[in-house]
Motif scaffolding. Sequence first.
Motif, PDB file in Angstrom:
ATOM      1  N   ALA A  82      72.468   4.311  61.727  1.00 41.76           N
ATOM      2  CA  ALA A  82      71.688   3.154  62.167  1.00 41.76           C
ATOM      3  C   ALA A  82      70.331   3.571  62.706  1.00 41.76           C
ATOM      4  O   ALA A  82      69.356   2.828  62.575  1.00 41.76           O
ATOM      5  CB  ALA A  82      72.469   2.374  63.229  1.00 41.76           C
ATOM      6  N   THR A  83      70.263   4.748  63.309  1.00 43.36           N
ATOM      7  CA  THR A  83      68.974   5.222  63.843  1.00 43.36           C
ATOM      8  C   THR A  83      68.075   5.698  62.717  1.00 43.36           C
ATOM      9  O   THR A  83      66.888   5.360  62.670  1.00 43.36           O
ATOM     10  CB  THR A  83      69.194   6.349  64.862  1.00 43.36           C
ATOM     11  N   ARG A  84      68.596   6.509  61.804  1.00 43.53           N
ATOM     12  CA  ARG A  84      67.793   6.984  60.673  1.00 43.53           C
ATOM     13  C   ARG A  84      67.221   5.811  59.879  1.00 43.53           C
ATOM     14  O   ARG A  84      66.053   5.809  59.508  1.00 43.53           O
ATOM     15  CB  ARG A  84      68.649   7.811  59.709  1.00 43.53           C
ATOM     16  N   LEU A  85      68.072   4.843  59.611  1.00 45.07           N
ATOM     17  CA  LEU A  85      67.698   3.762  58.702  1.00 45.07           C
ATOM     18  C   LEU A  85      67.203   2.519  59.433  1.00 45.07           C
ATOM     19  O   LEU A  85      67.118   1.441  58.837  1.00 45.07           O
ATOM     20  CB  LEU A  85      68.901   3.414  57.820  1.00 45.07           C
ATOM     21  N   SER A  86      66.877   2.661  60.693  1.00 43.60           N
ATOM     22  CA  SER A  86      66.469   1.484  61.465  1.00 43.60           C
ATOM     23  C   SER A  86      65.206   0.843  60.903  1.00 43.60           C
ATOM     24  O   SER A  86      65.033  -0.376  60.980  1.00 43.60           O
ATOM     25  CB  SER A  86      66.281   1.845  62.947  1.00 43.60           C
ATOM     26  N   GLY A  87      64.308   1.626  60.329  1.00 43.99           N
ATOM     27  CA  GLY A  87      63.114   1.052  59.725  1.00 43.99           C
ATOM     28  C   GLY A  87      63.457   0.102  58.591  1.00 43.99           C
ATOM     29  O   GLY A  87      62.929  -1.017  58.498  1.00 43.99           O
ATOM     30  N   LEU A  88      64.363   0.551  57.719  1.00 48.16           N
ATOM     31  CA  LEU A  88      64.813  -0.300  56.619  1.00 48.16           C
ATOM     32  C   LEU A  88      65.590  -1.499  57.143  1.00 48.16           C
ATOM     33  O   LEU A  88      65.367  -2.642  56.709  1.00 48.16           O
ATOM     34  CB  LEU A  88      65.682   0.514  55.662  1.00 48.16           C
ATOM     35  N   TYR A  89      66.516  -1.262  58.073  1.00 51.89           N
ATOM     36  CA  TYR A  89      67.329  -2.360  58.592  1.00 51.89           C
ATOM     37  C   TYR A  89      66.471  -3.379  59.346  1.00 51.89           C
ATOM     38  O   TYR A  89      66.771  -4.575  59.327  1.00 51.89           O
ATOM     39  CB  TYR A  89      68.437  -1.812  59.489  1.00 51.89           C
ATOM     40  N   ASP A  90      65.421  -2.924  59.987  1.00 49.34           N
ATOM     41  CA  ASP A  90      64.526  -3.859  60.669  1.00 49.34           C
ATOM     42  C   ASP A  90      63.781  -4.738  59.663  1.00 49.34           C
ATOM     43  O   ASP A  90      63.567  -5.930  59.898  1.00 49.34           O
ATOM     44  CB  ASP A  90      63.531  -3.108  61.548  1.00 49.34           C
ATOM     45  N   ALA A  91      63.382  -4.132  58.532  1.00 45.35           N
ATOM     46  CA  ALA A  91      62.725  -4.925  57.484  1.00 45.35           C
ATOM     47  C   ALA A  91      63.678  -5.972  56.922  1.00 45.35           C
ATOM     48  O   ALA A  91      63.283  -7.125  56.664  1.00 45.35           O
ATOM     49  CB  ALA A  91      62.229  -4.005  56.368  1.00 45.35           C
ATOM     50  N   ILE A  92      64.935  -5.592  56.759  1.00 42.87           N
ATOM     51  CA  ILE A  92      65.940  -6.532  56.270  1.00 42.87           C
ATOM     52  C   ILE A  92      66.214  -7.614  57.314  1.00 42.87           C
ATOM     53  O   ILE A  92      66.311  -8.806  56.990  1.00 42.87           O
ATOM     54  CB  ILE A  92      67.234  -5.785  55.899  1.00 42.87           C
ATOM     55  N   THR A 173      52.594  -2.868  46.349  1.00 48.03           N
ATOM     56  CA  THR A 173      52.031  -2.295  45.118  1.00 48.03           C
ATOM     57  C   THR A 173      51.867  -0.780  45.180  1.00 48.03           C
ATOM     58  O   THR A 173      51.797  -0.128  44.141  1.00 48.03           O
ATOM     59  CB  THR A 173      50.661  -2.928  44.823  1.00 48.03           C
ATOM     60  N   ASP A 174      51.793  -0.219  46.377  1.00 51.57           N
ATOM     61  CA  ASP A 174      51.633   1.230  46.522  1.00 51.57           C
ATOM     62  C   ASP A 174      52.999   1.894  46.401  1.00 51.57           C
ATOM     63  O   ASP A 174      53.882   1.648  47.239  1.00 51.57           O
ATOM     64  CB  ASP A 174      51.001   1.547  47.880  1.00 51.57           C
ATOM     65  N   PRO A 175      53.236   2.739  45.382  1.00 50.58           N
ATOM     66  CA  PRO A 175      54.554   3.370  45.207  1.00 50.58           C
ATOM     67  C   PRO A 175      54.987   4.201  46.411  1.00 50.58           C
ATOM     68  O   PRO A 175      56.178   4.229  46.739  1.00 50.58           O
ATOM     69  CB  PRO A 175      54.366   4.257  43.968  1.00 50.58           C
ATOM     70  N   THR A 176      54.048   4.875  47.076  1.00 49.47           N
ATOM     71  CA  THR A 176      54.400   5.690  48.236  1.00 49.47           C
ATOM     72  C   THR A 176      54.855   4.810  49.387  1.00 49.47           C
ATOM     73  O   THR A 176      55.820   5.136  50.089  1.00 49.47           O
ATOM     74  CB  THR A 176      53.202   6.555  48.668  1.00 49.47           C
ATOM     75  N   ARG A 182      61.912   2.005  51.316  1.00 52.43           N
ATOM     76  CA  ARG A 182      63.243   2.150  50.740  1.00 52.43           C
ATOM     77  C   ARG A 182      64.021   3.286  51.384  1.00 52.43           C
ATOM     78  O   ARG A 182      65.246   3.212  51.503  1.00 52.43           O
ATOM     79  CB  ARG A 182      63.151   2.366  49.229  1.00 52.43           C
ATOM     80  N   THR A 183      63.335   4.352  51.797  1.00 53.89           N
ATOM     81  CA  THR A 183      64.010   5.505  52.390  1.00 53.89           C
ATOM     82  C   THR A 183      63.912   5.527  53.908  1.00 53.89           C
ATOM     83  O   THR A 183      64.338   6.494  54.546  1.00 53.89           O
ATOM     84  CB  THR A 183      63.443   6.821  51.839  1.00 53.89           C
ATOM     85  N   SER A 184      63.335   4.477  54.482  1.00 55.51           N
ATOM     86  CA  SER A 184      63.284   4.326  55.933  1.00 55.51           C
ATOM     87  C   SER A 184      62.580   5.491  56.627  1.00 55.51           C
ATOM     88  O   SER A 184      63.107   6.106  57.549  1.00 55.51           O
ATOM     89  CB  SER A 184      64.703   4.156  56.503  1.00 55.51           C
ATOM     90  N   LEU A 216      63.418  12.892  50.728  1.00 55.08           N
ATOM     91  CA  LEU A 216      63.617  11.781  51.653  1.00 55.08           C
ATOM     92  C   LEU A 216      65.078  11.338  51.677  1.00 55.08           C
ATOM     93  O   LEU A 216      65.607  10.985  52.739  1.00 55.08           O
ATOM     94  CB  LEU A 216      62.712  10.617  51.258  1.00 55.08           C
ATOM     95  N   GLU A 217      65.722  11.366  50.535  1.00 56.27           N
ATOM     96  CA  GLU A 217      67.148  11.033  50.486  1.00 56.27           C
ATOM     97  C   GLU A 217      67.976  12.076  51.242  1.00 56.27           C
ATOM     98  O   GLU A 217      68.962  11.736  51.911  1.00 56.27           O
ATOM     99  CB  GLU A 217      67.613  10.931  49.035  1.00 56.27           C
ATOM    100  N   ALA A 218      67.578  13.347  51.139  1.00 55.28           N
ATOM    101  CA  ALA A 218      68.274  14.399  51.882  1.00 55.28           C
ATOM    102  C   ALA A 218      68.107  14.203  53.382  1.00 55.28           C
ATOM    103  O   ALA A 218      69.021  14.487  54.165  1.00 55.28           O
ATOM    104  CB  ALA A 218      67.752  15.773  51.466  1.00 55.28           C
ATOM    105  N   ASP A 219      66.941  13.721  53.799  1.00 57.08           N
ATOM    106  CA  ASP A 219      66.713  13.423  55.212  1.00 57.08           C
ATOM    107  C   ASP A 219      67.688  12.377  55.728  1.00 57.08           C
ATOM    108  O   ASP A 219      68.015  12.358  56.914  1.00 57.08           O
ATOM    109  CB  ASP A 219      65.292  12.886  55.427  1.00 57.08           C
ATOM    110  N   ASN A 220      68.145  11.482  54.848  1.00 61.55           N
ATOM    111  CA  ASN A 220      69.022  10.389  55.255  1.00 61.55           C
ATOM    112  C   ASN A 220      70.499  10.713  55.103  1.00 61.55           C
ATOM    113  O   ASN A 220      71.347   9.888  55.433  1.00 61.55           O
ATOM    114  CB  ASN A 220      68.689   9.127  54.453  1.00 61.55           C
TER     115      ASN A 220
END
Length: 501
Positions: A82-92, A173-176, A182-184, A216-220
């Motif tokens: 939940a901490t690693r992915l909080s950026g993504l979960y906050d967007a959701i 539009t920016d892939p980065t 997507r990878t939070s 980035l996936e390895a970071d998660n």
Amino acid sequence: MSDERRGGRQRPPARGRSAQHRSAQRPAERARRTDPARLTAYTVMREINQGAYANLALPKLLREKRLHGRDAAFATELVYGATRLSGLYDAITTRAAGRPVEQIDPAVLDSIRLGAHQVLGMRVPSHAAVDETVALARQVNGSGAAGFVNAVMRRISERGLDEWLDVVTEGVTDPTEALAIRTSHPLWIVKALRAALIGHGRVAANGVEPELARLLEADNAAAKVSLAARPGLATVAELAASGAVASSTSPVGAVLPDGDPGAIAAVREGRAAVQDEGSQLLALAIATAEVGAGAITGERWLDLCAGPGGKAGLLASIAVQRRIPFVANEVNAHRARLVEQTLSAAVAAAVEAGTTVEVRHGDGRDLGGLTPGAYSRVLIDAPCTGLGALRRRPEARWRRRPQDVAALATLQRELLASGIEATRAGGVIGYATCSPHLNETRFVVQDVLRKRDDVELEDARPLFLDAAGAPLPELGDGPYVQLWPQVHGTDAMFLAVLRKR
């Protein structure tokens, strides 16, 4: 406390919320409390929000609550995920709640993050994840907030992770930037890691995107629990007899599949320690590098920035085996005490071996001037942003800022210069960071070398050998070594080896 403060006044957009959401739970379920694992995870999340570190706060609370086995593993995955992915979960959550997360009470938001991870990042059935999250919210956030959490969680559970990823990146539009969402990861970190992959020669610029995604996936991904058997004090066989599995990466390493490392006698007694295999390899490399004839006589080793003591513990045990005096220096008083604790077994062994292991409290930038040419082997494990250890330090990606790199740059250069001054002719200096950021690694070494003619770079790659004694693969073109989690399964450790002329 107001409904707005609890996160209870402003509900997500319609969809028949009131009657449906209230009737989704039976009255008995509305009154019940959540389980100890989820409550423990929530408590740690709140401590992290107040500045605590997950790797320190969580084990302490697990012991206090006497959570073991599956419950401890569940709480750990909840906190770290939940901490690693909080950026993504906050967007959701922003989409599900119909308002920015900044308008949600932080304590309520932590409950939602834990629930979102159960729904989208774990194998918890959606209905169970929603019900348990609402029970948690009712217990810790209040009944008003529980209704809000119920509505948000049901909205989150309506889509799977892949669908949510498309929703939160729609229109980007920016892939980065899309990859960062997507990878939070904060966008600045994604850009820095992209530059590091190219700058360290891992991949060419025109092929960096797939490798960046892998990193980035390895970071998660949850990092394995790696143990180091300190030579002369413990063996890999002893760790294996306690339930660990011998590492194929590090000659002194073992991996603990499950359980509490503190339950292993060698770890409790300081004869072994929890330590990333990349960190182990780095310390072994420094201990293995050959020193010149002039530096061998009266040999003495120094760890210039020793806290909290992992690499110092490994180096000290090797130094004791060779009957070489060892000094661990740390500027922070609290961390110096931690170093003393982790080196206690080595200190006792040194007395028996007729040598010394000493912990000093002082500024490493001063040591070069105070003890010039006193050491034959010096490690500068410089303070850094820790971008190479994001999988182990889930809160770091959200606390670090781009300006931290510049703030650390001067310190890193001063510490390296001091370490060189403290090294005698023919001696070896290791400059290390747990960050691959170019401004903390290659650029630091290059800047210092440009101003000196008394030191030269050595090729560090031959010093990195796996558990079978074979060269570690994919170390790049040298002379530096940069490890990668997606390649070597370690933290992204950097090492430059220098020799005093």
